[in-house]
Design a protein around this motif. Structure first.
Motif, PDB file in Angstrom:
ATOM      1  N   SER A  20       7.643  -2.364  37.040  1.00  0.00           N
ATOM      2  CA  SER A  20       6.569  -3.160  37.632  1.00  0.00           C
ATOM      3  C   SER A  20       7.078  -4.544  38.024  1.00  0.00           C
ATOM      4  N   LYS A  21       7.792  -5.197  37.115  1.00  0.00           N
ATOM      5  CA  LYS A  21       8.289  -6.536  37.429  1.00  0.00           C
ATOM      6  C   LYS A  21       9.350  -6.492  38.524  1.00  0.00           C
ATOM      7  N   GLU A  22      10.088  -5.393  38.609  1.00  0.00           N
ATOM      8  CA  GLU A  22      11.039  -5.236  39.707  1.00  0.00           C
ATOM      9  C   GLU A  22      10.306  -5.099  41.043  1.00  0.00           C
ATOM     10  N   ILE A  23       9.192  -4.409  41.031  1.00  0.00           N
ATOM     11  CA  ILE A  23       8.395  -4.259  42.252  1.00  0.00           C
ATOM     12  C   ILE A  23       7.869  -5.616  42.712  1.00  0.00           C
ATOM     13  N   TYR A  24       7.326  -6.401  41.780  1.00  0.00           N
ATOM     14  CA  TYR A  24       6.826  -7.721  42.144  1.00  0.00           C
ATOM     15  C   TYR A  24       7.954  -8.613  42.668  1.00  0.00           C
ATOM     16  N   ALA A  25       9.103  -8.574  42.020  1.00  0.00           N
ATOM     17  CA  ALA A  25      10.230  -9.402  42.452  1.00  0.00           C
ATOM     18  C   ALA A  25      10.713  -8.990  43.840  1.00  0.00           C
ATOM     19  N   ALA A  26      10.761  -7.674  44.087  1.00  0.00           N
ATOM     20  CA  ALA A  26      11.208  -7.193  45.395  1.00  0.00           C
ATOM     21  C   ALA A  26      10.231  -7.592  46.491  1.00  0.00           C
ATOM     22  N   ALA A  27       8.931  -7.489  46.215  1.00  0.00           N
ATOM     23  CA  ALA A  27       7.936  -7.874  47.205  1.00  0.00           C
ATOM     24  C   ALA A  27       8.003  -9.375  47.475  1.00  0.00           C
ATOM     25  N   PHE A  28       8.142 -10.159  46.414  1.00  0.00           N
ATOM     26  CA  PHE A  28       8.265 -11.610  46.589  1.00  0.00           C
ATOM     27  C   PHE A  28       9.484 -11.937  47.433  1.00  0.00           C
ATOM     28  N   ALA A  32       9.393 -14.046  50.763  1.00  0.00           N
ATOM     29  CA  ALA A  32       9.834 -15.440  50.637  1.00  0.00           C
ATOM     30  C   ALA A  32      11.248 -15.669  51.140  1.00  0.00           C
ATOM     31  N   GLY A  33      12.017 -14.609  51.282  1.00  0.00           N
ATOM     32  CA  GLY A  33      13.395 -14.760  51.731  1.00  0.00           C
ATOM     33  C   GLY A  33      14.359 -15.126  50.629  1.00  0.00           C
ATOM     34  N   ARG A  34      13.877 -15.147  49.412  1.00  0.00           N
ATOM     35  CA  ARG A  34      14.718 -15.410  48.231  1.00  0.00           C
ATOM     36  C   ARG A  34      14.020 -14.846  47.015  1.00  0.00           C
ATOM     37  N   GLY A  35      14.768 -14.685  45.943  1.00  0.00           N
ATOM     38  CA  GLY A  35      14.190 -14.142  44.732  1.00  0.00           C
ATOM     39  C   GLY A  35      13.385 -15.178  43.973  1.00  0.00           C
ATOM     40  N   PRO A  36      12.469 -14.730  43.095  1.00  0.00           N
ATOM     41  CA  PRO A  36      11.705 -15.670  42.260  1.00  0.00           C
ATOM     42  C   PRO A  36      12.583 -16.262  41.175  1.00  0.00           C
ATOM     43  N   SER A  37      12.241 -17.450  40.716  1.00  0.00           N
ATOM     44  CA  SER A  37      13.036 -18.103  39.680  1.00  0.00           C
ATOM     45  C   SER A  37      12.745 -17.546  38.298  1.00  0.00           C
ATOM     46  N   GLU A  38      11.617 -16.848  38.147  1.00  0.00           N
ATOM     47  CA  GLU A  38      11.281 -16.211  36.872  1.00  0.00           C
ATOM     48  C   GLU A  38      10.454 -14.963  37.134  1.00  0.00           C
ATOM     49  N   PRO A  39      10.405 -14.043  36.162  1.00  0.00           N
ATOM     50  CA  PRO A  39       9.674 -12.791  36.378  1.00  0.00           C
ATOM     51  C   PRO A  39       8.172 -13.008  36.537  1.00  0.00           C
ATOM     52  N   ALA A  40       7.531 -12.021  37.121  1.00  0.00           N
ATOM     53  CA  ALA A  40       6.074 -12.052  37.259  1.00  0.00           C
ATOM     54  C   ALA A  40       5.420 -12.033  35.878  1.00  0.00           C
ATOM     55  N   ARG A  41       4.290 -12.713  35.772  1.00  0.00           N
ATOM     56  CA  ARG A  41       3.456 -12.652  34.571  1.00  0.00           C
ATOM     57  C   ARG A  41       2.366 -11.618  34.827  1.00  0.00           C
ATOM     58  N   THR A  42       2.347 -10.584  34.015  1.00  0.00           N
ATOM     59  CA  THR A  42       1.422  -9.471  34.257  1.00  0.00           C
ATOM     60  C   THR A  42       0.272  -9.490  33.258  1.00  0.00           C
ATOM     61  N   ASP A  53       0.149 -16.063  41.861  1.00  0.00           N
ATOM     62  CA  ASP A  53       0.754 -16.937  40.856  1.00  0.00           C
ATOM     63  C   ASP A  53       2.249 -17.100  41.099  1.00  0.00           C
ATOM     64  N   MET A  54       2.925 -16.045  41.510  1.00  0.00           N
ATOM     65  CA  MET A  54       4.367 -16.134  41.763  1.00  0.00           C
ATOM     66  C   MET A  54       4.660 -17.145  42.872  1.00  0.00           C
ATOM     67  N   PHE A  55       3.908 -17.079  43.949  1.00  0.00           N
ATOM     68  CA  PHE A  55       4.148 -18.013  45.056  1.00  0.00           C
ATOM     69  C   PHE A  55       3.789 -19.445  44.666  1.00  0.00           C
ATOM     70  N   LEU A  56       2.699 -19.629  43.973  1.00  0.00           N
ATOM     71  CA  LEU A  56       2.293 -20.979  43.596  1.00  0.00           C
ATOM     72  C   LEU A  56       3.284 -21.597  42.616  1.00  0.00           C
ATOM     73  N   ARG A  57       3.794 -20.804  41.677  1.00  0.00           N
ATOM     74  CA  ARG A  57       4.772 -21.329  40.720  1.00  0.00           C
ATOM     75  C   ARG A  57       6.067 -21.753  41.405  1.00  0.00           C
ATOM     76  N   GLU A  58       6.365 -21.110  42.538  1.00  0.00           N
ATOM     77  CA  GLU A  58       7.569 -21.445  43.291  1.00  0.00           C
ATOM     78  C   GLU A  58       7.323 -22.548  44.321  1.00  0.00           C
ATOM     79  N   GLY A  59       6.086 -23.048  44.368  1.00  0.00           N
ATOM     80  CA  GLY A  59       5.762 -24.109  45.304  1.00  0.00           C
ATOM     81  C   GLY A  59       5.697 -23.655  46.749  1.00  0.00           C
ATOM     82  N   LEU A  60       5.349 -22.387  46.970  1.00  0.00           N
ATOM     83  CA  LEU A  60       5.300 -21.818  48.308  1.00  0.00           C
ATOM     84  C   LEU A  60       3.873 -21.486  48.707  1.00  0.00           C
ATOM     85  N   LEU A  61       3.638 -21.455  50.013  1.00  0.00           N
ATOM     86  CA  LEU A  61       2.354 -21.004  50.509  1.00  0.00           C
ATOM     87  C   LEU A  61       2.174 -19.521  50.202  1.00  0.00           C
TER      88      LEU A  61
END
Length: 244
Positions: A20-28, A32-42, A53-61
């Protein structure tokens, strides 16, 4: 006796082995054109909230939801083979779903934070999809908050299957959010400590029926039957949680 049983998927019916977290990371990463700095919080949250939450934590729209959902679906589809190799249906799940499906007057579906496409991937990987009426389930694209999904499922079940609005609903899940969704909507709850949350955490959230897993089919069905055919009575402070 009629009953609607809505099952959570991850850590309740299946072990996803971190996919599941791999799916979220791949979609992000795709969006976003880059990987997330930390795993998704489920932790029982919906895909809408998890990805936002993933986009907001990374400071992205935050992208449009339609783009997020399509990207999540592609990432999930791409990992079907890995899920079959690394994941598993949890103990007793095949048996208890077959038994619930065979009960006259019962409707068995899902209430999950996953989008519908990925819910189907996860269930079909282990042959569970045929044991559930997935057309009337509630999914992570349907609402942001888990309690709102109960009304979604009820409406679909009434409209598509003709089940009366007063038929009792029971949720089966492994997180405090499953418990809160049930208590907040007047639904029954069977909590299972097969995920990361302990029986004590589930009891603290308000669960009164707590199982270690779904391996004891007779016991699970007995608890579900206690909710069938009547509205669930309100709990009082004198009621004590029971772990089984």
């Amino acid at each position: 006796m009629e009953l609607i049983v809505l099952w959570d998927i991850d850590h309740t019916l299946i072990e996803n082995a971190g996919l599941s977290k791999e799916i979220y990371a791949a979609a992000f990463s795709s969006l976003a054109g880059r990987g997330p700095s930390e795993p998704a919080r489920t932790e029982g949250r919906t895909d809408r909230l998890i990805m936002r939450d993933m986009f907001l934590r990374e400071g992205l729209l935050v992208p449009d939801w339609s783009d997020i959902e399509a990207t999540l679906a592609r990432a999930g589809h791409d990992r079907l083979g890995d899920l079959r190799l690394r994941g598993t249906a949890l103990p007793g799940v095949q048996e208890v779903l077959k038994a619930a499906d065979a009960r006259s007057g019962w409707l068995s579906s899902v209430l999950t934070g996953n989008i519908a496409a990925n819910a189907h991937v996860k269930l079909s990987a282990f042959g569970l999809d045929a044991l559930l009426d997935l057309a009337v389930g509630a999914y992570g694209a349907d609402a942001e908050l888990r309690p709102e999904l109960v009304a979604v499922a009820r409406e679909r079940i009434q409209r598509l299957r003709g089940v009366p609005a007063d038929v009792p609903v029971v949720l089966v899940g492994d997180t405090p959010r499953d418990v809160e969704a049930a208590l907040g909507t007047g639904s029954g709850i069977v909590a299972v400590a097969s995920g990361v949350h302990s029986p004590a955490e589930l009891a603290a959230a308000g669960a009164h029926e707590i199982l270690p897993d779904l391996s004891d089919t007779r016991r699970v069905l007995g608890i579900l039957e206690s909710f069938a055919g009547h509205a669930k009575r309100p709990r009082t402070s004198s009621d004590r949680p029971r772990t089984r």
